[in-house]
Design a protein around this motif. Structure first.
Motif, mmCIF file in Angstrom:
data_model
loop_
_atom_site.group_PDB
_atom_site.id
_atom_site.type_symbol
_atom_site.label_atom_id
_atom_site.label_comp_id
_atom_site.label_asym_id
_atom_site.label_seq_id
_atom_site.Cartn_x
_atom_site.Cartn_y
_atom_site.Cartn_z
ATOM 1 N N GLY A 55 29.103 15.424 -3.208
ATOM 2 C CA GLY A 55 30.038 16.074 -2.290
ATOM 3 C C GLY A 55 31.430 15.509 -2.492
ATOM 4 O O GLY A 55 31.652 14.624 -3.327
ATOM 5 N N PRO A 56 32.389 16.001 -1.717
ATOM 6 C CA PRO A 56 33.768 15.534 -1.855
ATOM 7 C C PRO A 56 33.919 14.076 -1.424
ATOM 8 O O PRO A 56 33.093 13.553 -0.682
ATOM 9 C CB PRO A 56 34.537 16.457 -0.906
ATOM 10 C CG PRO A 56 33.534 16.826 0.134
ATOM 11 C CD PRO A 56 32.233 16.951 -0.608
ATOM 12 N N GLN A 85 39.282 13.099 0.187
ATOM 13 C CA GLN A 85 39.506 14.542 0.058
ATOM 14 C C GLN A 85 39.252 15.249 1.399
ATOM 15 O O GLN A 85 39.987 16.160 1.772
ATOM 16 C CB GLN A 85 38.586 15.142 -1.009
ATOM 17 C CG GLN A 85 38.954 14.792 -2.416
ATOM 18 C CD GLN A 85 37.907 15.287 -3.397
ATOM 19 O OE1 GLN A 85 36.710 15.000 -3.268
ATOM 20 N NE2 GLN A 85 38.347 16.046 -4.387
ATOM 21 N N ILE A 86 38.212 14.830 2.076
ATOM 22 C CA ILE A 86 37.900 15.425 3.380
ATOM 23 C C ILE A 86 39.040 15.147 4.357
ATOM 24 O O ILE A 86 39.487 16.050 5.070
ATOM 25 C CB ILE A 86 36.560 14.882 3.924
ATOM 26 C CG1 ILE A 86 35.413 15.308 3.005
ATOM 27 C CG2 ILE A 86 36.323 15.351 5.362
ATOM 28 C CD1 ILE A 86 34.095 14.589 3.258
ATOM 29 N N SER A 117 26.940 24.466 4.025
ATOM 30 C CA SER A 117 27.267 24.707 2.626
ATOM 31 C C SER A 117 28.423 25.683 2.528
ATOM 32 O O SER A 117 28.781 26.335 3.501
ATOM 33 C CB SER A 117 26.064 25.265 1.869
ATOM 34 O OG SER A 117 25.718 26.533 2.379
ATOM 35 N N LYS A 140 41.990 17.400 3.541
ATOM 36 C CA LYS A 140 41.744 18.806 3.881
ATOM 37 C C LYS A 140 41.915 19.064 5.376
ATOM 38 O O LYS A 140 42.429 20.101 5.784
ATOM 39 C CB LYS A 140 40.338 19.220 3.456
ATOM 40 C CG LYS A 140 40.007 20.673 3.802
ATOM 41 C CD LYS A 140 38.621 21.042 3.308
ATOM 42 C CE LYS A 140 38.283 22.478 3.590
ATOM 43 N NZ LYS A 140 38.854 23.398 2.631
ATOM 44 N N TYR A 141 41.485 18.128 6.193
ATOM 45 C CA TYR A 141 41.494 18.335 7.642
ATOM 46 C C TYR A 141 42.662 17.659 8.353
ATOM 47 O O TYR A 141 42.724 17.669 9.585
ATOM 48 C CB TYR A 141 40.164 17.877 8.242
ATOM 49 C CG TYR A 141 39.024 18.784 7.843
ATOM 50 C CD1 TYR A 141 38.804 19.985 8.505
ATOM 51 C CD2 TYR A 141 38.200 18.464 6.774
ATOM 52 C CE1 TYR A 141 37.780 20.833 8.132
ATOM 53 C CE2 TYR A 141 37.164 19.308 6.390
ATOM 54 C CZ TYR A 141 36.964 20.487 7.076
ATOM 55 O OH TYR A 141 35.950 21.323 6.701
ATOM 56 N N HIS A 152 28.627 10.935 -1.112
ATOM 57 C CA HIS A 152 30.081 10.808 -0.954
ATOM 58 C C HIS A 152 30.535 9.413 -1.362
ATOM 59 O O HIS A 152 29.818 8.442 -1.160
ATOM 60 C CB HIS A 152 30.492 11.023 0.507
ATOM 61 C CG HIS A 152 30.106 12.351 1.061
ATOM 62 N ND1 HIS A 152 30.845 13.487 0.839
ATOM 63 C CD2 HIS A 152 29.049 12.721 1.817
ATOM 64 C CE1 HIS A 152 30.263 14.508 1.457
ATOM 65 N NE2 HIS A 152 29.164 14.073 2.050
ATOM 66 N N VAL A 179 31.709 25.192 1.889
ATOM 67 C CA VAL A 179 33.079 24.711 2.051
ATOM 68 C C VAL A 179 33.544 23.978 0.790
ATOM 69 O O VAL A 179 34.674 24.148 0.354
ATOM 70 C CB VAL A 179 33.203 23.796 3.289
ATOM 71 C CG1 VAL A 179 34.602 23.218 3.406
ATOM 72 C CG2 VAL A 179 32.837 24.568 4.549
ATOM 73 N N TRP A 180 32.669 23.178 0.185
ATOM 74 C CA TRP A 180 33.032 22.344 -0.961
ATOM 75 C C TRP A 180 32.273 22.718 -2.224
ATOM 76 O O TRP A 180 32.339 22.020 -3.219
ATOM 77 C CB TRP A 180 32.779 20.878 -0.627
ATOM 78 C CG TRP A 180 33.645 20.369 0.463
ATOM 79 C CD1 TRP A 180 33.336 20.321 1.791
ATOM 80 C CD2 TRP A 180 34.977 19.860 0.364
ATOM 81 N NE1 TRP A 180 34.372 19.801 2.496
ATOM 82 C CE2 TRP A 180 35.400 19.513 1.644
ATOM 83 C CE3 TRP A 180 35.846 19.664 -0.705
ATOM 84 C CZ2 TRP A 180 36.648 18.968 1.904
ATOM 85 C CZ3 TRP A 180 37.095 19.128 -0.450
ATOM 86 C CH2 TRP A 180 37.488 18.784 0.838
ATOM 87 N N GLY A 181 31.524 23.776 -2.202
ATOM 88 C CA GLY A 181 30.769 24.170 -3.382
ATOM 89 C C GLY A 181 29.388 24.672 -3.016
ATOM 90 O O GLY A 181 29.079 24.911 -1.851
ATOM 91 N N LYS A 212 34.872 12.218 -6.099
ATOM 92 C CA LYS A 212 33.806 13.181 -5.834
ATOM 93 C C LYS A 212 32.504 12.692 -6.446
ATOM 94 O O LYS A 212 32.486 12.206 -7.572
ATOM 95 C CB LYS A 212 34.190 14.538 -6.440
ATOM 96 C CG LYS A 212 33.157 15.618 -6.206
ATOM 97 C CD LYS A 212 33.582 16.911 -6.876
ATOM 98 C CE LYS A 212 32.620 18.052 -6.680
ATOM 99 N NZ LYS A 212 31.332 17.821 -6.130
#
Length: 116
Positions: A54-55, A59-60, A83, A63-64, A46, A85-87, A51
């Motif tokens: 991972g994101p 970005q995280i 796994s 998203k939240y 990260h 959620v982001w790919g 990116k």
């Protein structure tokens, strides 16, 4: 799948060395969450604003944003891995991280991973 796990393990090992060197140089200026993230190889997958594997942490946070359950969800995800959620690339479990360190990183990430 075995190749992905081996790749992730290799990335974590390389990033741990780089993170250790970088964190000691900037430890006085960085927020506690960033210091903990650096010392636990989070930066191998990260980055704050882009990116990588991972994101990005930003970005995280986006998203939240506004999700009252996000701190608990993300802490569980860091501890247990996951796994989907982001790919397709799974996030490895971080069982050896203390709950306090996980919460410190999660709080920092959800705050937008500020540099100060």
């Amino acid at each position: 799948m075995k190749r992905r796990i081996a790749f992730i393990a290799a990335m974590l090992a390389v990033s741990a060395l780089g993170s250790a060197l970088a964190s000691s140089a900037h430890a006085a200026d960085a927020p506690r969450g960033q210091i903990v993230a650096n010392s636990n190889a989070c930066m191998g997958c990260h980055a704050v604003d882009r990116k990588l594997v991972g994101p990005s942490f930003q970005q995280i946070a986006a998203k939240y944003k506004g999700d009252a359950q996000a701190p608990a969800k993300l802490a569980r995800k860091v501890k247990d891995g996951g796994s989907g959620v982001w790919g397709m690339i799974p996030m490895p479990a971080h069982q050896s991280m203390s709950d306090a360190d996980i919460r410190t990183v999660v709080d920092w990430v959800l705050a937008g991973a500020p540099s100060k």
